[in-house]
Motif scaffolding. Structure first.
Motif, PDB file in Angstrom:
ATOM      1  N   ALA A  83       0.918  -1.146   0.163  1.00 21.84           N
ATOM      2  CA  ALA A  83      -0.057   0.164  -0.016  1.00 21.84           C
ATOM      3  C   ALA A  83       0.955   1.065  -0.076  1.00 21.84           C
ATOM      4  N   GLU A  84       0.478   2.413  -0.420  1.00 23.75           N
ATOM      5  CA  GLU A  84       1.099   3.677  -0.531  1.00 23.75           C
ATOM      6  C   GLU A  84       0.062   4.538   0.282  1.00 23.75           C
ATOM      7  N   PHE A  85       0.705   5.303   1.180  1.00 23.49           N
ATOM      8  CA  PHE A  85      -0.281   6.346   1.924  1.00 23.49           C
ATOM      9  C   PHE A  85       0.556   7.615   1.713  1.00 23.49           C
ATOM     10  N   LYS A  86      -0.321   8.611   1.935  1.00 32.20           N
ATOM     11  CA  LYS A  86       0.326   9.968   1.767  1.00 32.20           C
ATOM     12  C   LYS A  86      -0.284  10.440   3.461  1.00 32.20           C
ATOM     13  N   ASN A  87       0.491  10.484   4.173  1.00 32.32           N
ATOM     14  CA  ASN A  87      -0.012  10.801   5.452  1.00 32.32           C
ATOM     15  C   ASN A  87      -0.775   9.438   5.796  1.00 32.32           C
ATOM     16  N   ASN A  88      -2.104   9.830   6.421  1.00 34.04           N
ATOM     17  CA  ASN A  88      -2.906   8.846   6.651  1.00 34.04           C
ATOM     18  C   ASN A  88      -3.998   8.633   5.643  1.00 34.04           C
ATOM     19  N   TRP A 201      -3.214  -4.741   4.323  1.00 30.36           N
ATOM     20  CA  TRP A 201      -1.922  -4.541   3.489  1.00 30.36           C
ATOM     21  C   TRP A 201      -0.719  -5.211   4.371  1.00 30.36           C
ATOM     22  N   ASP A 202       0.333  -5.726   3.597  1.00 36.62           N
ATOM     23  CA  ASP A 202       1.415  -6.346   4.489  1.00 36.62           C
ATOM     24  C   ASP A 202       2.623  -4.932   4.606  1.00 36.62           C
ATOM     25  N   ALA A 203       2.700  -4.448   3.689  1.00 41.08           N
ATOM     26  CA  ALA A 203       3.878  -3.430   3.619  1.00 41.08           C
ATOM     27  C   ALA A 203       3.282  -2.131   3.286  1.00 41.08           C
ATOM     28  N   ALA A 204       3.624  -0.962   3.820  1.00 42.02           N
ATOM     29  CA  ALA A 204       3.098   0.260   3.469  1.00 42.02           C
ATOM     30  C   ALA A 204       4.304   1.268   3.167  1.00 42.02           C
ATOM     31  N   LEU A 205       4.436   1.959   2.205  1.00 44.05           N
ATOM     32  CA  LEU A 205       5.177   3.159   2.052  1.00 44.05           C
ATOM     33  C   LEU A 205       4.382   4.715   2.112  1.00 44.05           C
ATOM     34  N   ILE A 206       5.007   5.333   2.940  1.00 47.75           N
ATOM     35  CA  ILE A 206       4.289   6.454   3.551  1.00 47.75           C
ATOM     36  C   ILE A 206       5.047   7.770   3.372  1.00 47.75           C
ATOM     37  N   THR A 207       4.256   8.640   2.761  1.00 48.79           N
ATOM     38  CA  THR A 207       4.827   9.964   2.363  1.00 48.79           C
ATOM     39  C   THR A 207       4.210  11.128   3.230  1.00 48.79           C
ATOM     40  N   ASP A 208       4.888  12.174   3.333  1.00 46.41           N
ATOM     41  CA  ASP A 208       4.437  13.587   3.879  1.00 46.41           C
ATOM     42  C   ASP A 208       3.959  13.051   5.565  1.00 46.41           C
ATOM     43  N   ASP A 210       6.223  11.592   9.474  1.00 45.48           N
ATOM     44  CA  ASP A 210       7.469  11.317   9.943  1.00 45.48           C
ATOM     45  C   ASP A 210       7.933   9.965  10.031  1.00 45.48           C
ATOM     46  N   ILE A 211       6.965   9.164   9.516  1.00 44.48           N
ATOM     47  CA  ILE A 211       7.433   7.551   9.428  1.00 44.48           C
ATOM     48  C   ILE A 211       7.325   7.415   7.832  1.00 44.48           C
ATOM     49  N   SER A 212       7.881   6.642   7.444  1.00 45.74           N
ATOM     50  CA  SER A 212       8.212   6.163   6.034  1.00 45.74           C
ATOM     51  C   SER A 212       7.871   4.891   5.617  1.00 45.74           C
ATOM     52  N   TRP A 213       7.781   3.931   6.718  1.00 47.86           N
ATOM     53  CA  TRP A 213       7.584   2.467   6.121  1.00 47.86           C
ATOM     54  C   TRP A 213       6.875   1.674   7.235  1.00 47.86           C
ATOM     55  N   VAL A 214       6.027   0.797   6.956  1.00 50.12           N
ATOM     56  CA  VAL A 214       5.251  -0.007   8.117  1.00 50.12           C
ATOM     57  C   VAL A 214       5.249  -1.154   7.446  1.00 50.12           C
ATOM     58  N   SER A 215       5.859  -2.381   8.154  1.00 45.44           N
ATOM     59  CA  SER A 215       5.531  -3.646   7.267  1.00 45.44           C
ATOM     60  C   SER A 215       5.103  -4.609   8.570  1.00 45.44           C
ATOM     61  N   ILE A 216       4.277  -5.598   7.973  1.00 45.08           N
ATOM     62  CA  ILE A 216       3.862  -6.655   9.001  1.00 45.08           C
ATOM     63  C   ILE A 216       4.842  -7.648   8.770  1.00 45.08           C
ATOM     64  N   ASN A 217       5.997  -8.077   9.623  1.00 47.37           N
ATOM     65  CA  ASN A 217       7.034  -8.890   9.365  1.00 47.37           C
ATOM     66  C   ASN A 217       6.652 -10.412   9.345  1.00 47.37           C
ATOM     67  N   LEU A 230       6.889  -3.702  12.077  1.00 45.21           N
ATOM     68  CA  LEU A 230       8.178  -2.870  11.939  1.00 45.21           C
ATOM     69  C   LEU A 230       7.762  -1.608  11.347  1.00 45.21           C
ATOM     70  N   VAL A 231       8.284  -0.647  11.949  1.00 42.72           N
ATOM     71  CA  VAL A 231       7.953   0.907  11.350  1.00 42.72           C
ATOM     72  C   VAL A 231       9.417   1.750  11.426  1.00 42.72           C
ATOM     73  N   HIS A 232       9.419   2.047  10.209  1.00 42.73           N
ATOM     74  CA  HIS A 232      10.879   2.860  10.111  1.00 42.73           C
ATOM     75  C   HIS A 232      10.428   4.482  10.121  1.00 42.73           C
ATOM     76  N   SER A 233      10.962   5.191  10.804  1.00 41.88           N
ATOM     77  CA  SER A 233      10.918   6.680  10.649  1.00 41.88           C
ATOM     78  C   SER A 233      11.651   7.433   9.514  1.00 41.88           C
ATOM     79  N   THR A 234      11.244   8.693   9.088  1.00 38.54           N
ATOM     80  CA  THR A 234      12.110   9.071   7.871  1.00 38.54           C
ATOM     81  C   THR A 234      13.301   9.354   8.595  1.00 38.54           C
ATOM     82  N   ASN A 235      14.270   9.324   7.404  1.00 33.76           N
ATOM     83  CA  ASN A 235      15.662  10.003   7.965  1.00 33.76           C
ATOM     84  C   ASN A 235      15.777  11.273   8.414  1.00 33.76           C
TER      85      ASN A 235
END
Length: 328
Positions: A83-88, A201-208, A210-217, A230-235
Motif C-alpha cells: 500500500a501507499e499512503f500520503k500521511n493517513n 496490506w502487509d507493507a506500506a510506503l508512507i509520504t508526507d 515522519d514515518i516512511s515505512w510500516v511492514s508486517i514482518n 516494523l515501523v521506520h521513521s523518515t531519515n
C-alpha cells in the motif's frame, strides 16, 4: 597476502568470498552477528527484520549471484500486499509478484549473510579501534583494549564512511572523500501484538509524515506467526531526534503510526526501538572505489553508490576484482 576487512556486511563478505582462494582474508565485526543493516531480532515470540526490509535485483551480476541462494531457499520472494499512503490517506494498493520480484532472506534478512559467510574467517564482537604501521611495513590492528589483532598487508574498511575515517589512519589519501560522504539515520520501532490488527496490506510506503515505512514482518516467508509490526521513521526526522530519550521517540512514533494506520499501536504487547545512526545514503553521482595503493588501504560500501543491498554487492564485487589484479 594477508587482508583485513573491517565489517561483515554484504560488501565485506562479497570481497572475502571472491578472494579467499588467493589470499588470507580476516573479517572483523563489532556486532555479535554478520549482515550489517540486514539485521534480524527475536524478542520472545516476535521476530523483526529491523534493518533492510527487502531487496530487488536489477543488474545481471546480482541476479546471477542470488540464483543459487534462491535454489537453496535462503532467499525467497515476498509477494506482499503493498500500500501507499500520503500521511493517513490510502492512495493505492497492489500485490507484489513475479513480474518485479521483491526478495527477503529466509527465515530472516540476516540468513543471507550467515549463509554467505560460511567458511570465512569472521571474528565477531571485535571493534577495530586503531591501525598502526609497524617496522616491517605491515598494518597492525588493535581493538578497544589495545589488544593486537594481527599483522596484515592490506586493510579494507567497509564500515560507514565516518567510522572508516576514524579507523583508517590520516595518511589514507581518500580521507576527505570519506568525510564528505554523509549517511543519515533512522529509527526502527518494533511492535508485537497478541492479536493481529485487521489490516488490508502487509507493507506500506508512507509520504508526507515522519514515518516512511510500516511492514508486517510475519507476512514474510518462513516467519513465525506472531503479529510483528516494523515501523521506520523518515531519515529527516531521525536526524533531528537521534539524541532524544528513547521513550519519547517511542511515544511519538507510536502516535504517528496509530494515526496513519487507524489502529492504536500504544496497546502493543511488545515495544522496542533501535536507532540506526548510519542507515542510508542517497544515490551518489560518482562511485569510484577508494583505494590507496601507496599505503595499502581501501574503503568501500553501498555508500559509494546508493544505500541498497544490490549496491553493497556490486561495490564488493568491484573491489574484489581490483584486488585480484593487485595480487596477481
Amino acid at each position: 597476502m594477508k587482508i583485513a576487512i573491517i565489517g561483515a556486511g554484504i560488501s565485506a563478505i562479497t570481497i572475502a568470498q571472491n578472494l579467499k582462494a588467493i589470499a588470507s582474508v580476516s573479517l572483523f565485526e563489532k556486532s555479535r552477528g554478520v549482515g550489517g543493516r540486514m539485521a534480524f531480532r527475536r524478542s520472545g515470540s516476535y521476530e523483526y527484520d529491523h534493518g533492510a526490509q527487502f531487496f530487488t535485483a536489477k543488474t545481471k551480476n546480482f541476479k546471477n549471484f542470488i540464483k543459487p541462494l534462491i535454489r537453496e531457499n535462503v532467499i525467497k520472494r515476498w509477494d506482499a500486499r503493498f500500500a501507499e499512503f500520503k500521511n493517513n490517506k490510502l492512495l493505492r494498493q497492489i500485490t507484489w509478484g513475479s513480474e518485479y520480484p521483491h526478495y527477503v532472506g529466509a527465515p530472516g534478512m540476516n540468513s543471507i549473510s550467515k549463509y554467505l559467510s560460511k567458511g570465512l574467517d569472521v571474528k565477531l564482537n571485535i571493534k577495530v579501534n586503531k591501525i598502526i604501521r609497524n617496522a616491517a611495513d605491515s598494518w597492525e590492528l588493535f581493538d578497544d583494549n589495545f589488544n593486537n589483532l594481527g599483522e596484515f598487508d592490506w586493510v579494507i574498511s567497509t564500515a560507514p564512511p565516518i567510522q572508516s575515517a576514524e579507523i583508517l589512519p590520516e595518511c589514507f589519501k581518500h580521507h576527505n572523500d570519506l568525510l564528505n560522504k554523509e549517511m543519515v539515520g533512522c529509527f526502527s520501532l518494533m511492535l508485537g501484538f497478541s492479536k493481529a490488527l485487521p489490516l488490508s496490506w502487509d507493507a506500506a510506503l508512507i509520504t508526507d509524515a515522519d514515518i516512511s515505512w510500516v511492514s508486517i514482518n510475519n507476512s514474510k516467508p518462513d516467519r513465525v506467526k506472531s503479529f510483528s509490526m516494523l515501523v521506520h521513521s523518515t531519515n529527516a526526522w531521525a536526524e533531528k531526534h537521534l539524541s532524544d530519550n528513547p521513550q519519547s521517540v517511542i511515544s511519538y512514533l507510536t502516535r504517528e503510526t496509530s494515526k496513519i494506520i487507524g489502529h492504536d499501536t500504544n496497546q502493543a504487547d511488545h515495544i522496542d526501538l533501535h536507532a540506526w545512526r548510519y542507515a542510508n545514503i542517497g544515490k551518489q553521482a560518482k562511485s569510484d572505489l577508494l583505494i590507496d595503493y601507496d599505503n595499502s588501504l581501501a574503503a568501500c560500501g553501498d555508500w559509494l553508490i546508493h544505500g541498497r543491498i544490490e549496491s553493497a554487492f556490486e561495490v564488493g564485487l568491484m573491489m574484489a576484482k581490483k584486488f585480484k589484479q593487485i595480487i596477481n
